[in-house]
Design an enzyme around this catalytic site. Structure first.
Site, PDB file in Angstrom:
ATOM      1  N   THR A  78       0.878  -1.173   0.000  1.00 41.18           N
ATOM      2  CA  THR A  78       0.000   0.000   0.000  1.00 41.18           C
ATOM      3  C   THR A  78       0.908   1.214   0.000  1.00 41.18           C
ATOM      4  OG1 THR A  78      -0.086  -0.087   2.421  1.00 41.18           O
ATOM      5  CG2 THR A  78      -1.926  -1.085   1.235  1.00 41.18           C
ATOM      6  N   GLY A  79       0.407   2.307  -0.494  1.00 43.98           N
ATOM      7  CA  GLY A  79       1.255   3.477  -0.641  1.00 43.98           C
ATOM      8  C   GLY A  79       1.158   4.450   0.530  1.00 43.98           C
ATOM      9  N   SER A 106       5.738  -0.894  -1.488  1.00 40.87           N
ATOM     10  CA  SER A 106       5.099  -0.346  -2.679  1.00 40.87           C
ATOM     11  C   SER A 106       6.043   0.577  -3.446  1.00 40.87           C
ATOM     12  CB  SER A 106       3.853   0.437  -2.264  1.00 40.87           C
ATOM     13  OG  SER A 106       3.379   1.232  -3.319  1.00 40.87           O
ATOM     14  N   TYR A 130       4.991  -0.980 -10.353  1.00 42.94           N
ATOM     15  CA  TYR A 130       4.160  -0.537 -11.472  1.00 42.94           C
ATOM     16  C   TYR A 130       5.094  -0.316 -12.651  1.00 42.94           C
ATOM     17  CZ  TYR A 130       0.424   0.641  -8.158  1.00 42.94           C
ATOM     18  OH  TYR A 130      -0.550   0.594  -7.215  1.00 42.94           O
ATOM     19  N   THR A 156       2.106  -5.466 -10.180  1.00 44.69           N
ATOM     20  CA  THR A 156       0.674  -5.160 -10.077  1.00 44.69           C
ATOM     21  C   THR A 156       0.068  -5.148 -11.471  1.00 44.69           C
ATOM     22  OG1 THR A 156       0.901  -3.920  -8.043  1.00 44.69           O
ATOM     23  CG2 THR A 156      -1.017  -3.431  -9.399  1.00 44.69           C
ATOM     24  N   ARG A 165     -12.249   6.592  -7.689  1.00 44.05           N
ATOM     25  CA  ARG A 165     -12.593   6.662  -6.261  1.00 44.05           C
ATOM     26  C   ARG A 165     -13.180   8.039  -6.006  1.00 44.05           C
ATOM     27  NH1 ARG A 165      -6.489   4.509  -5.493  1.00 44.05           N
ATOM     28  NH2 ARG A 165      -6.768   2.778  -6.964  1.00 44.05           N
ATOM     29  N   LYS A 224       0.270  -9.782  -9.193  1.00 45.23           N
ATOM     30  CA  LYS A 224      -0.788  -9.395  -8.258  1.00 45.23           C
ATOM     31  C   LYS A 224      -1.971  -8.830  -9.018  1.00 45.23           C
ATOM     32  CE  LYS A 224      -1.613  -6.110  -4.459  1.00 45.23           C
ATOM     33  NZ  LYS A 224      -2.173  -4.913  -5.116  1.00 45.23           N
ATOM     34  N   HIS A 248      -7.213  -5.281  -5.660  1.00 45.88           N
ATOM     35  CA  HIS A 248      -6.698  -3.971  -5.249  1.00 45.88           C
ATOM     36  C   HIS A 248      -7.576  -3.378  -4.146  1.00 45.88           C
ATOM     37  CE1 HIS A 248      -3.459  -1.388  -7.142  1.00 45.88           C
ATOM     38  NE2 HIS A 248      -3.865  -0.620  -6.159  1.00 45.88           N
ATOM     39  N   ASP A 279      -5.058 -11.236  -1.160  1.00 48.25           N
ATOM     40  CA  ASP A 279      -5.287 -10.127  -0.236  1.00 48.25           C
ATOM     41  C   ASP A 279      -6.720  -9.638  -0.398  1.00 48.25           C
ATOM     42  OD1 ASP A 279      -5.483  -8.203  -2.352  1.00 48.25           O
ATOM     43  OD2 ASP A 279      -3.391  -7.631  -2.162  1.00 48.25           O
ATOM     44  N   ILE A 282      -9.348  -9.528   4.735  1.00 49.99           N
ATOM     45  CA  ILE A 282      -8.911 -10.265   5.937  1.00 49.99           C
ATOM     46  C   ILE A 282      -9.084  -9.371   7.169  1.00 49.99           C
ATOM     47  CG2 ILE A 282      -6.905 -11.273   7.116  1.00 49.99           C
ATOM     48  CD1 ILE A 282      -7.724 -13.013   4.816  1.00 49.99           C
ATOM     49  N   GLY A 302      -3.843  -5.293   3.888  1.00 49.53           N
ATOM     50  CA  GLY A 302      -3.595  -3.947   3.398  1.00 49.53           C
ATOM     51  C   GLY A 302      -4.061  -2.906   4.401  1.00 49.53           C
TER      52      GLY A 302
END
Lengths: 336, 336, 336, 336
Positions: A78-79, A106, A130, A156, A165, A224, A248, A279, A282, A302
């Protein structure tokens, strides 16, 4: 307040993080239906618990591509960890190493790979990549990660463009000026996270680029973002070492399956030829057990890792991992 | 407030339209269960996204009966656009033309067909027809539409009588006195929309009337309101050029299927012999992609177009179309 | 407030009836899950509507055991109509006759059978019977009904004991002193409705008692309360003329099926040898159409009739019936 | 307030018990999904009620391993009854004896087995056993129970470790100082209930320990906590006399099946060779009937018994049992 389960950390983070940071971490694409499905899907899966088995001694260690970790839960990439805790990814690296598990750093870290490596020299670490339009940037990152002792390369595959988003668009989310995407600073001027930002990424990447990556590095390659048996077979055919079943965190395509639901067909398709991880969603030790029972070798967390950081940095993340470890061990015992 | 997704336009319209206009546009029959199902049904459909495909260049154009449009979303026929924006259907026509897509003008427009045609001379337009007891009225409208360059004739098949929309009955909905059903003014005195109003429509229309329409015009005929394979086969047999799978936005028979659920059997029944479109429940670009993946050639939006008009007329409707276009393109990329 | 649909009458009744009367009419057994299922089950059934059929003329009349009624909705037997309207069952009888449909008068009426018969001489009426331990009482009622021109005898089969309706127990529900179960006054002193009251009923009744009833009367016998194919077959074998699929409005055994769900197996089992009706959960004209499409010859309404009475007595009940009639006709037209 | 159904006792207990006691009794593991499923699962099961059967005389007695009880509902083992009522398990024993049903006394009683036996000399009682690491403790308890006239030995199989009940951890639940686990006082110092407390239990117990128990006692052995056919077959093979299908009220592994859902496969697997009982989620007489219809010989109530105690001790528990008995008899009659 006692921190008893991961939801407690979520509540803490929601209360204490700046709203824009909370929103960024919590965001899902469109209506967030896939993000939420990731969690709901676990509730539909029921154990068939077995009784009167000797559960006095249990071994919860596992191996990722040959390397032992203390239990089958690692840290997903995660960033922007500095949004959660001042020390950022350095704290993450230390917590993962202290718990003897794997941390996938990341590309969008707010610490350099050097800083991450130096923070916890003995830790098990993979590097998430990436692929940029400017391939030289990617090549340099891969080779730097290998040189720094990262042990796996996670490509990824589900972000040719950034998912929509809504809250991030509304809030005009950007990194605060004092934070940098340090691994990319040398390559180009970047200080905002937005759809246009990701236009630096290359949407023309295909399976053939796996061969290019293999030519750059000796590291094992893990793909991923796989959600179908067709892509799982392609992954095997292209010689990768592992798959992370992932959507993601529901931040890319809204309307795809929950990862725990997609896991079954992926596991079936690879027929044990490569390792399959997962992932997404969880939240309890019993979720980990469900994923393992359905064929995952290990899962990665994450958002819960970010909540742990937001609580108390390295120590908070260790708390999160320790709770999951205890819950996982207990679930194994109770399920026989 | 930023207009990020179609729900933002809905919220705006609900807040700013006169209640009686909002209620009229929002109304569904009876308990509104079919209206709501149109939307819920999309949430039950899940993608199987594919990764690592070259999505750097995507062509989202399509053709409606041979005519190219810029992306597979058109404007469904809805009435009374002046309730949403002073310029009414003229704005709608301009927005559709600006976005290079198809606008289906309703018999119940508050502008004349001439005005609509003049507002955007180059636009792609179809004309939606109700058949009146007085067949001369219908004949005149069809021939006028053809003369004005409309390129298709959409026969609404699901309104032998008006559905029971409780709120409209409670509010005694009528058009305000300064608005007119201008296309019908010559034919008879009409100024209210109510069950009795629709008694001007002919409930005895059958498939044989398709032959009558074919004798009146050279325009291709599209039947709107088909929900079963049996009727889809009848449509093919009667020589129409297209079907719009539609339940009139849930405003007619409450208790029928969601259009996206009915689409599959219709597509199967026509076996590619004619084009199949869909309206109802489209709220996101990923909904468009789902409909196309299930066999629709194009979808049409009803209420969202009205929300766009209510926001800023022609410009607002363009915003709505542009958002759908961007979301559709992104969904295609993310789904591989 | 305009009375547009049956829910409007429900809201009115809830607001204006004394709470103890409302609670008694609304009550279901235990958790009321079967009462609520009666309604929810309709929402799960979806039409496959057909288009472009000539629906300009529709005949909605039907026949109950040879007697024509104006549309397939009658009045189910419910007790204590004076709780809803001062004139009680006399108003019910007048409304049913005015609408030319069938009224099933309950043993537990607050008017005598003579009064009911006199109130609407030409009406189509059936008589609902509970069998008492004292068989002479039941025999006398049956013969009185036949003498008064009732045309059918409805034996309630699902009340060997009264269901457990928690609110009635809590409120200690009894008829007000000025109301009487007039048909039972001659037989014994009764002024309360409670579990002990029903101890006057005979829980040992079996299918063999159908033969006893047949020996008492020439009236056709309809068994009310059948929910399984096994019992439907027994009904046919014992020579009854009709079945009402019913769960007593969810007031008896909680946990049984919705009547619309049970209808299918009952219709299949009787193979057209006798007529099958249904009560429970009818709230809209489309519900009537669904029941008919699944094989019912006619449906009966219970609580909605009481709401109509509570609104305006005879006139209110006519309003309810007229709304159902209009909605039924419209649904038929829209479903093709 | 009238106590009409078990929910009334639940509401009373929630209002009047100290919060820490209520929370302890109400607790479920993790998200409490299995605890809640136990109840929800009954709502998904629907009767097929039969009519016109002679239900004037019904025999609701049954036999547990040959011993007659008045109706098929016993008291499941739960600990710490003094938290609910000062006389604790003595009241429970008296209520069960007065209603002529079976009481399974817990190892974790706050009265000694002698006190329990003396409180209701003629009662039908089984003893519930946890196996301790110190086997002498368990051996002594078994032999004491047999000597005191307990007629069955119930081995709890689903608690190698205590489930994770978040509220108990948050509240730091312990028994108040004046209460003791009296049956264990001789063996070791214990005054708190917590995960560490249970570390006194032996997690290495296996099916072979059934043979050890059989060597200690002539009592029939019932295994509690079985949820799968595989374990049911093992139970038969190891010579136990009965199985209680149980998930410990949802207090152990969260994510397992509702007991009523697991019952079917267990009943099928044992093929009538041993008796099968069930606990978990029984709240109404119709739930008892559902469990019996699916093959259980008897059910046991846990939390509802505690609510009865909390209401009025022995008398309150009798009220609970009497209500269940009445509801069960009525359900049987109404279901034919």
């Amino acid at each position: 307040m006692a921190m008893v389960c991961l939801s407690d950390f979520e509540a803490y983070a929601k209360k204490h993080l700046p709203k824009i940071a909370w929103d960024f971490f919590a965001a899902g694409a469109d209506d967030c239906s896939t993000r939420d499905e990731n969690i709901l899907a676990y509730k539909r899966i029921r154990f068939r618990p077995r009784m009167l088995r000797d559960v006095s001694v249990m071994d919860i260690r596992t191996k990722l591509l040959g390397t032992e970790i203390s239990f089958p839960v690692g840290i997903a990439p995660t960033g922007f960890h500095q949004l959660a805790w001042p020390d950022g990814e350095k704290s993450t690296a230390r917590a993962a190493a202290a718990m003897n598990t794997c941390y996938i750093a990341s590309t969008y870290s707010t610490c350099t790979l050097e800083e991450i490596a130096a923070a916890a020299p003995g830790g098990i670490r993979w590097f998430q990549l990436y692929i940029h339009r400017n391939r030289a940037v990617s090549q340099q990152l891969v080779q730097q990660a290998e040189a720094l002792g990262f042990q796996g390369l996670v490509l990824t595959a589900d972000l040719p463009y950034t998912g929509k988003r809504r809250d991030d668009i509304r809030s005009g989310f950007r990194l605060p000026p004092h934070m940098k995407l340090k691994n990319l600073e040398g390559a180009f001027e970047v200080c905002k996270m937005s759809p246009s930002f990701h236009s630096l990424l290359d949407p023309s990447v295909t399976w053939n680029d796996i061969y290019w990556l293999q030519s750059l590095t000796h590291l094992p390659i893990i793909v991923k973002g796989i959600l179908t048996k067709e892509d799982a077979e392609l992954a095997v055919r292209h010689g990768v070492q592992g798959i992370i079943v992932s959507n993601h965190g529901g931040r890319q395509l809204d309307g795809g399956p929950a990862t725990i639901d997609a896991l079954v067909e992926v596991v079936e398709a690879v027929q044990g030829k490569i390792e399959v991880y997962l992932d997404g969603g969880i939240r309890k030790g019993s979720d980990v057990l469900k994923a393992l029972a359905l064929g995952a070798k290990c899962v990665f967390i994450g958002r819960p890792a970010l909540w742990g950081l937001a609580y108390k940095g390295e120590e908070g993340l260790q708390d999160v991992l320790r709770i999951l470890q205890d819950e996982f061990r207990l679930s194994m015992a109770l399920a026989g």
